[in-house]
Design a protein around this motif. Structure first.
Motif, PDB file in Angstrom:
ATOM      1  N   SER A 100       0.850  -1.324   0.087  1.00  0.00           N
ATOM      2  CA  SER A 100      -0.059   0.025  -0.218  1.00  0.00           C
ATOM      3  C   SER A 100       0.801   1.386  -0.207  1.00  0.00           C
ATOM      4  O   SER A 100       0.433   2.244  -0.888  1.00  0.00           O
ATOM      5  N   LEU A 143       2.239   1.681  -3.419  1.00  0.00           N
ATOM      6  CA  LEU A 143       1.289   1.920  -4.677  1.00  0.00           C
ATOM      7  C   LEU A 143       0.739   3.299  -4.481  1.00  0.00           C
ATOM      8  O   LEU A 143      -0.075   3.832  -5.467  1.00  0.00           O
ATOM      9  N   SER A 175      -0.854   5.636  -7.320  1.00  0.00           N
ATOM     10  CA  SER A 175      -2.182   5.991  -7.492  1.00  0.00           C
ATOM     11  C   SER A 175      -2.471   7.590  -7.523  1.00  0.00           C
ATOM     12  O   SER A 175      -3.322   7.817  -8.347  1.00  0.00           O
ATOM     13  N   GLY A 235      -4.978  -2.726  -3.761  1.00  0.00           N
ATOM     14  CA  GLY A 235      -4.052  -3.547  -3.987  1.00  0.00           C
ATOM     15  C   GLY A 235      -3.008  -4.000  -2.884  1.00  0.00           C
ATOM     16  O   GLY A 235      -2.591  -5.192  -3.073  1.00  0.00           O
TER      17      GLY A 235
END
Length: 342
Positions: free
Chosen positions: A17, A20, A24, A57
Motif C-alpha cells: 500500500s 502503490l 495511485s 492493491g
C-alpha cells in the motif's frame, strides 16, 4: 504456524500500500480523478482521489501471496466482492453515480460472499440470516463511506479497528480472520502515511467502500469459543463504534431536518467537534482516542466472565447513547449560532 500468518501479511500489506499510493496519486492526476473543494468540504484545493487503488492493491497482494489453499474459496469470494466495490467506487469518484447505484453494488458484493458461505448465523433460518448479513454489509460499507470526510480519519480508524480484530482473532485461533484483518491493517496504515493531515491524496469511494466491506466481513467471521452470543454480539459493534455511531448520527439528523440521508453536508461527528473550536488534528486525536477506548471495551467483552462482560458492553452502549445526545445538542447550538450570524 498458520496462527502466525498475520505477521508477514501485515508487513506485505503495509509495504504494498505504501508503494502503490504515490503511483495511485500520479494516475489520479493524469486521469483527472480529483476531489474539488466546495462549501460542504473542509479542504481548500483539488485533491487526487484513487487512494483506494493502493488500499485494495495492498490488501489483495498480501492475501494472494499468503492465503492457504483451504481458505481460497472464502478469500476468493471476498476479493471478487471487494474488487466490484473498488471498480464501482472509482466510477463514482469520476462520474458521481449516486447512492442507489452504490447500494446495488454493495448488495451484489454481499451476495457473492454469502454464496461462499460467509454469513451471520443468528436465527438459524437461512433467509433471515442472509437478509441480516446483507443489511450489515450495506450498512457498514456506507458507514465507512460516510465517515470519509477528513484527512486521515477513515484510514486511521480502520487501521485501529483492524489491528484489534487481528489480536482478537489470533487469541481465538481464527486464522482466516486474523489474516484478513492484518492485511487490512497493513494496507490502511500504508495509505495513512500519505493521507494523514494535511493529506496528499484521498481514498475516495473506491477506498472507503473496500474498507467498510472488509470490516463488515471481519465482524461476521469473528467467533468466540467460550463467550455466549448474549455478549459477543456487542464486540464488533464496540470495535466499530465510531463508524456505526457516525452513520446513525448523520442519518437521524438528516431525517429530522427533512433532508435525504444520502445528501452530503457538514453534519458528521468530525464536523461537530470542529464546530466546538477543535483543529483538524485535534479532532483526529479525539476520534482516534475514542476509537481506542471503545475497542478496548470490545476486547474486554470478548474475554471477561459473562456478567462482567455484559456490564462492560452495556456501559459502552450507554456511553455511545450519551455521546449521541451531546452531538445532537452540538448540532442545535451550531445551527443557532449560524442563524444569529446570518
Amino acid at each position: 504456524m498458520d496462527s502466525l500468518l498475520f505477521v508477514p501479511i501485515l508487513v506485505v500489506g503495509f509495504a504494498a500500500s505504501l508503494g502503490l499510493t504515490p503511483l495511485s496519486r500520479a494516475l489520479a492526476l493524469r486521469l483527472g480523478v480529483v476531489d474539488k473543494p466546495n462549501q460542504r468540504k473542509i479542504h481548500k484545493d483539488h485533491k487526487p482521489l484513487m487512494g483506494g487503488l493502493a488500499i485494495f492493491g495492498g490488501l489483495a497482494i498480501a492475501i494472494l501471496l499468503f492465503t492457504p489453499p483451504h481458505y481460497m474459496l472464502e478469500f476468493g469470494a471476498f476479493l471478487i466482492g471487494a474488487a466490484l466495490l473498488a471498480i464501482v467506487g472509482l466510477i463514482d469518484d469520476r462520474y458521481e453515480l449516486g447512492i442507489k447505484a452504490k447500494m446495488i453494488a454493495q448488495v451484489a458484493a454481499g451476495l457473492i460472499v454469502v454464496a461462499a458461505g460467509i454469513h451471520i448465523q443468528l436465527f438459524n433460518l437461512p433467509v433471515l440470516d442472509i437478509l441480516l448479513t446483507l443489511f450489515w454489509i450495506v450498512a457498514l460499507t456506507n458507514a465507512l463511506n460516510f465517515l470519509d470526510n477528513m484527512d486521515g480519519l477513515t484510514s486511521g480508524l480502520s487501521a485501529i479497528a483492524a489491528g484489534w480484530f487481528t489480536l482478537i482473532a489470533f487469541n481465538e485461533g481464527l486464522t482466516l480472520v486474523s489474516a484478513l484483518a492484518a492485511a487490512l491493517a497493513g494496507s490502511a496504515i500504508g495509505f495513512l502515511v500519505y493521507n494523514f493531515s494535511p493529506a496528499a491524496i484521498f481514498m475516495g469511494d473506491m477506498g472507503s467502500m473496500v474498507l467498510g466491506f472488509t470490516l463488515a466481513i471481519l465482524g461476521i467471521k469473528l467467533e468466540f469459543g467460550q463467550q455466549p452470543l448474549g455478549v459477543t454480539w456487542m464486540v464488533p459493534i464496540l470495535v466499530l463504534a465510531l463508524p456505526v455511531f457516525d452513520i446513525h448520527l448523520v442519518v437521524i439528523t438528516r431525517l429530522l431536518e427533512g433532508r435525504s440521508p444520502g445528501q452530503a453536508g457538514k453534519d458528521h461527528t468530525s464536523h461537530r467537534l470542529m464546530s466546538l473550536g477543535l483543529s483538524q488534528r485535534w479532532t483526529l486525536l479525539v476520534l482516534y482516542s475514542a476509537c481506542l477506548f471503545f475497542v478496548a471495551m470490545g476486547v474486554a467483552v470478548s474475554v471477561f466472565p459473562f456478567n462482567l462482560a455484559l456490564l462492560t458492553g452495556a456501559i459502552g452502549l450507554a456511553l455511545l447513547g450519551a455521546a449521541f445526545i451531546f452531538m445532537m445538542f452540538v448540532r442545535r447550538k451550531y445551527q443557532l449560532q449560524s442563524a444569529k450570524s446570518s
